[in-house]
Design an enzyme around this catalytic site. Sequence first.
Site, short mmCIF file in Angstrom:
data_model
loop_
_atom_site.label_atom_id
_atom_site.label_comp_id
_atom_site.label_asym_id
_atom_site.label_seq_id
_atom_site.Cartn_x
_atom_site.Cartn_y
_atom_site.Cartn_z
N ASN A 7 0.83 -1.13 -0.04
CA ASN A 7 0.05 0.02 0.01
C ASN A 7 0.94 1.18 0.03
OD1 ASN A 7 -1.47 2.19 0.74
ND2 ASN A 7 -3.33 0.79 1.63
N ARG A 18 4.79 18.54 1.15
CA ARG A 18 5.28 19.65 0.68
C ARG A 18 4.99 20.33 -0.58
NH1 ARG A 18 10.71 20.54 2.86
NH2 ARG A 18 10.85 22.07 1.29
N HIS A 43 -5.45 3.22 -1.75
CA HIS A 43 -6.97 3.56 -0.97
C HIS A 43 -7.13 5.18 -1.15
CE1 HIS A 43 -9.60 2.62 2.51
NE2 HIS A 43 -10.16 3.52 2.09
N ARG A 45 -9.18 8.37 -0.98
CA ARG A 45 -10.20 8.76 -0.02
C ARG A 45 -10.89 10.48 -0.85
NH1 ARG A 45 -7.49 6.03 3.78
NH2 ARG A 45 -8.87 4.72 5.15
N HIS A 50 -4.12 11.71 0.65
CA HIS A 50 -2.86 11.02 0.15
C HIS A 50 -2.76 10.62 -1.27
CE1 HIS A 50 -5.67 7.91 1.55
NE2 HIS A 50 -5.29 8.10 2.85
N GLU A 70 -8.61 0.20 -3.12
CA GLU A 70 -9.42 -0.23 -1.87
C GLU A 70 -10.22 1.24 -1.78
OE1 GLU A 70 -6.61 -2.56 1.11
OE2 GLU A 70 -7.06 -0.52 1.43
N HIS A 190 -4.15 -4.89 7.47
CA HIS A 190 -4.20 -3.78 8.52
C HIS A 190 -3.41 -4.08 9.74
CE1 HIS A 190 -6.36 0.10 9.42
NE2 HIS A 190 -5.78 -0.16 10.71
N ASP A 191 -2.28 -3.34 9.93
CA ASP A 191 -1.37 -3.33 11.07
C ASP A 191 -0.46 -4.53 11.12
OD1 ASP A 191 -2.09 -0.60 11.68
OD2 ASP A 191 -3.08 -1.38 13.34
N GLY A 213 0.97 -1.45 4.24
CA GLY A 213 1.71 -0.08 4.02
C GLY A 213 2.18 0.62 4.98
N HIS A 214 1.59 1.15 5.99
CA HIS A 214 2.01 1.98 7.17
C HIS A 214 3.46 1.41 7.61
CE1 HIS A 214 1.92 4.67 10.25
NE2 HIS A 214 2.19 3.91 11.21
#
Length: 237
Positions: A7, A18, A43, A45, A50, A70, A190-191, A213-214
């Site tokens: 992701n 920036r 994903h 939004r 992002h 997503e 997720h996580d 991703g994160h």
Amino acid sequence: MAKLSVNVNKIATLRNARGGNTPNLLKVVEDIERFGAQGITVHPRPDERHIRYEDVRNLKNIVTTEFNIEGNPIPAFIDLVLEVRPTQVTLVPDAEDAITSNAGWDTVKHKDFLSDVIGIFKEAGIRTSIFVDPIVAAVEGAKDTGTDRIELYTESYASDYAKNKEMVIKPFIKASKKAIDLSIGINAGHDLSLDNIQYFKANIPNLLEVSIGHALICESLYFGLDNVINMYLNKLK
């Protein structure tokens, strides 16, 4: 081996901070694939904080592996997916102001809505997946929508993994076995991280794909993107 889909929302977040084009999202995606990732996830939004809708259009011409989009299937999202025609669309019930996804679908309550949306995407030849909590009833409801796959929402697993991994994996095992019984493909995300991914993969039968991703981007600050992608690939074997 479960496929690794990266992701890249966090890359876009850094770029947007920036207002320029550094880091170059398209170049990073090309590098991620070159380093061995088997898919790219975005994903978008509605506020485009992002990934922007135009990023999704541009990535269609760049991604050579599986492309997964997503999002909450609002009309603009549906139109975008039909325009881009990715490999897979993952339906996520997040509110417009959500910081990140925080729950799976109530597949029973929203059966008719999900069935209609999934029918639109499948008619266009796009593989479908539904974001669900690790609940057997949610998996059974997903079957009734006609979806190809589910994506297990793994936040509860990740948050309590260090406390009692044997306990927190149990609902995911039950949900995955039900999915297998119903001939539904299994994704997860997720996580998930380098710390917890190997145990999850070892205990979830027929896991087809993870979307990360994160954690992956954070880990790359220390180890480098190329190294981290290959560390995940080794743990997913």
